[in-house]
Motif scaffolding. Structure first.
Motif, PDB file in Angstrom:
ATOM      1  N   ASN A 114      82.608  54.146  18.002  1.00  0.00           N
ATOM      2  CA  ASN A 114      81.946  54.976  19.002  1.00  0.00           C
ATOM      3  C   ASN A 114      80.454  54.664  19.097  1.00  0.00           C
ATOM      4  O   ASN A 114      79.874  54.657  20.183  1.00  0.00           O
ATOM      5  CB  ASN A 114      82.168  56.454  18.679  1.00  0.00           C
ATOM      6  N   ALA A 115      79.830  54.387  17.950  1.00  0.00           N
ATOM      7  CA  ALA A 115      78.409  54.020  17.970  1.00  0.00           C
ATOM      8  C   ALA A 115      78.200  52.695  18.699  1.00  0.00           C
ATOM      9  O   ALA A 115      77.241  52.538  19.468  1.00  0.00           O
ATOM     10  CB  ALA A 115      77.869  53.933  16.543  1.00  0.00           C
ATOM     11  N   PHE A 116      79.077  51.737  18.466  1.00  0.00           N
ATOM     12  CA  PHE A 116      78.923  50.439  19.120  1.00  0.00           C
ATOM     13  C   PHE A 116      79.092  50.563  20.630  1.00  0.00           C
ATOM     14  O   PHE A 116      78.379  49.898  21.401  1.00  0.00           O
ATOM     15  CB  PHE A 116      79.924  49.431  18.554  1.00  0.00           C
ATOM     16  N   MET A 117      80.012  51.415  21.087  1.00  0.00           N
ATOM     17  CA  MET A 117      80.159  51.603  22.532  1.00  0.00           C
ATOM     18  C   MET A 117      78.886  52.195  23.135  1.00  0.00           C
ATOM     19  O   MET A 117      78.484  51.841  24.244  1.00  0.00           O
ATOM     20  CB  MET A 117      81.388  52.466  22.831  1.00  0.00           C
ATOM     21  N   THR A 118      78.235  53.104  22.413  1.00  0.00           N
ATOM     22  CA  THR A 118      76.962  53.657  22.884  1.00  0.00           C
ATOM     23  C   THR A 118      75.903  52.565  22.961  1.00  0.00           C
ATOM     24  O   THR A 118      75.139  52.482  23.929  1.00  0.00           O
ATOM     25  CB  THR A 118      76.494  54.789  21.949  1.00  0.00           C
ATOM     26  N   LEU A 119      75.855  51.703  21.942  1.00  0.00           N
ATOM     27  CA  LEU A 119      74.900  50.595  21.958  1.00  0.00           C
ATOM     28  C   LEU A 119      75.215  49.592  23.068  1.00  0.00           C
ATOM     29  O   LEU A 119      74.298  49.026  23.681  1.00  0.00           O
ATOM     30  CB  LEU A 119      74.890  49.885  20.606  1.00  0.00           C
ATOM     31  N   MET A 120      76.485  49.371  23.344  1.00  0.00           N
ATOM     32  CA  MET A 120      76.858  48.471  24.443  1.00  0.00           C
ATOM     33  C   MET A 120      76.294  48.967  25.767  1.00  0.00           C
ATOM     34  O   MET A 120      75.788  48.183  26.572  1.00  0.00           O
ATOM     35  CB  MET A 120      78.381  48.352  24.539  1.00  0.00           C
ATOM     36  N   ARG A 121      76.375  50.265  25.998  1.00  0.00           N
ATOM     37  CA  ARG A 121      75.854  50.814  27.252  1.00  0.00           C
ATOM     38  C   ARG A 121      74.327  50.650  27.313  1.00  0.00           C
ATOM     39  O   ARG A 121      73.772  50.379  28.373  1.00  0.00           O
ATOM     40  CB  ARG A 121      76.259  52.282  27.402  1.00  0.00           C
ATOM     41  N   PHE A 122      73.660  50.814  26.153  1.00  0.00           N
ATOM     42  CA  PHE A 122      72.211  50.586  26.104  1.00  0.00           C
ATOM     43  C   PHE A 122      71.880  49.127  26.400  1.00  0.00           C
ATOM     44  O   PHE A 122      70.968  48.827  27.193  1.00  0.00           O
ATOM     45  CB  PHE A 122      71.680  50.983  24.721  1.00  0.00           C
ATOM     46  N   ILE A 123      72.605  48.218  25.794  1.00  0.00           N
ATOM     47  CA  ILE A 123      72.369  46.784  25.992  1.00  0.00           C
ATOM     48  C   ILE A 123      72.648  46.376  27.440  1.00  0.00           C
ATOM     49  O   ILE A 123      71.943  45.547  28.008  1.00  0.00           O
ATOM     50  CB  ILE A 123      73.249  45.967  25.022  1.00  0.00           C
ATOM     51  N   CYS A 124      73.666  46.979  28.033  1.00  0.00           N
ATOM     52  CA  CYS A 124      74.109  46.594  29.383  1.00  0.00           C
ATOM     53  C   CYS A 124      73.573  47.547  30.450  1.00  0.00           C
ATOM     54  O   CYS A 124      74.341  48.185  31.156  1.00  0.00           O
ATOM     55  CB  CYS A 124      75.628  46.523  29.442  1.00  0.00           C
ATOM     56  N   LYS A 125      72.240  47.696  30.536  1.00  0.00           N
ATOM     57  CA  LYS A 125      71.550  48.347  31.648  1.00  0.00           C
ATOM     58  C   LYS A 125      71.124  49.792  31.418  1.00  0.00           C
ATOM     59  O   LYS A 125      70.265  50.291  32.142  1.00  0.00           O
ATOM     60  CB  LYS A 125      72.363  48.273  32.942  1.00  0.00           C
ATOM     61  N   GLU A 126      71.694  50.538  30.454  1.00  0.00           N
ATOM     62  CA  GLU A 126      71.246  51.922  30.263  1.00  0.00           C
ATOM     63  C   GLU A 126      69.977  51.925  29.415  1.00  0.00           C
ATOM     64  O   GLU A 126      69.950  52.413  28.290  1.00  0.00           O
ATOM     65  CB  GLU A 126      72.352  52.770  29.640  1.00  0.00           C
ATOM     66  N   ASN A 127      68.940  51.325  29.982  1.00  0.00           N
ATOM     67  CA  ASN A 127      67.646  51.214  29.317  1.00  0.00           C
ATOM     68  C   ASN A 127      66.558  51.160  30.381  1.00  0.00           C
ATOM     69  O   ASN A 127      66.853  51.061  31.577  1.00  0.00           O
ATOM     70  CB  ASN A 127      67.604  49.970  28.416  1.00  0.00           C
ATOM     71  N   SER A 128      65.321  51.235  29.971  1.00  0.00           N
ATOM     72  CA  SER A 128      64.218  51.342  30.927  1.00  0.00           C
ATOM     73  C   SER A 128      64.014  50.092  31.777  1.00  0.00           C
ATOM     74  O   SER A 128      63.353  50.153  32.819  1.00  0.00           O
ATOM     75  CB  SER A 128      62.911  51.685  30.192  1.00  0.00           C
ATOM     76  N   THR A 129      64.576  48.952  31.378  1.00  0.00           N
ATOM     77  CA  THR A 129      64.475  47.746  32.214  1.00  0.00           C
ATOM     78  C   THR A 129      65.564  47.722  33.281  1.00  0.00           C
ATOM     79  O   THR A 129      65.440  47.011  34.275  1.00  0.00           O
ATOM     80  CB  THR A 129      64.600  46.459  31.371  1.00  0.00           C
ATOM     81  N   GLY A 130      66.632  48.454  33.061  1.00  0.00           N
ATOM     82  CA  GLY A 130      67.737  48.483  34.010  1.00  0.00           C
ATOM     83  C   GLY A 130      68.542  47.208  34.068  1.00  0.00           C
ATOM     84  O   GLY A 130      69.275  46.956  35.023  1.00  0.00           O
TER      85      GLY A 130
END
Length: 248
Positions: A114-130
């Motif tokens: 579950n933690a890795f899926m959250t990190l995947m979303r961060f890596i794949c656009k859910e971040n301030s760079t988009g």
């Protein structure tokens, strides 16, 4: 001027039209998306977690960039061989910024999945760079042992080392569950193993490395790390168990 024969007219119905070809391409792409999602969902079930359909975007993004992975720049120190086999190696993990997620599920494998899926979303656009940030390896899971020395505590910290491009100015996560943490350099003793990373398999690796080391007061006995070099969709993926040196 050339004339169109009856045979030519009959053949027109058999030739694929542009719209039909586009529809077929879209159908093929959708089948591939569903196949990929089904594969990850099947892997998720082995870790007792559900992979929701909304993970399809990050899964596709990670799969597309699978060959473009940045290795954490470790500094090798030494290694121990026996009969051609590397029993363990010592290396230094550099100082740097990590994106971290802490989960405390019932099972260790549920927490890291579950933690890795959250990190995947961060890596794949859910971040301030988009945008997609890029994958680094390994992903590192930090586990703590209970007082009995053999049972894992529920809380597990899963960490992703930010790519070199973003070390000076880390993108900010949109999900408050993700935190950016600076870690100073730290030294580990690492042993490679293949396969899945469950509490059972990780415990076995911890015990095996202690057998190779024998009595030693150099390492922590209540704190270990598991480094994962390949995504969960690979059954015989490469991992390492890390022993952490005691602070002097």
């Amino acid at each position: 001027m050339a004339l169109i024969s009856l045979e030519d007219l009959d053949g027109l119905d058999d030739e694929p039209m542009a719209d039909d070809m586009a529809d077929e391409s879209e159908a093929t792409e959708e089948m591939e998306r569903q196949r990929l999602l089904s594969h990850w969902q099947a892997v998720g079930r082995t870790h007792h977690v559900s992979v929701p359909a909304e993970m399809m975007g990050p899964i596709q993004e990670m799969t597309h960039h699978n060959q473009q992975r940045e290795q954490i720049p470790f500094t090798p120190i030494s290694r121990k061989d026996k009969l051609g086999e590397v029993l363990y190696e010592e290396k230094m993990c550099p100082a740097g910024k990590w994106a971290c997620v802490k989960r405390g599920e019932k099972l260790y494998e549920q927490s890291i999945s579950n933690a890795f899926m959250t990190l995947m979303r961060f890596i794949c656009k859910e971040n301030s760079t988009g945008r997609y940030l890029g994958m680094t390896i390994p992903i590192v899971n930090n586990i703590h042992m209970m007082e009995d020395g053999s049972t894992f505590e529920n809380d597990v910290l899963t960490a992703y080392y930010l790519p070199s491009e973003f070390q000076a100015n880390p993108p900010q996560p949109t999900d408050p569950e993700v935190s950016i943490v600076f870690r100073p350099p730290f030294r580990v003793l690492a042993r490679t193993f293949l396969g899945t990373t469950t509490e059972e398999t990780v415990s076995r690796q911890i015990n095996q490395l202690w057998e190779h080391l024998g009595p030693s007061g150099d390492f922590q006995r209540d704190n270990y790390m598991v480094a994962v070099y390949e995504n969960p969709g690979i059954s015989h993926r490469r991992n390492e168990i890390w022993f952490l040196y005691r602070e002097s």
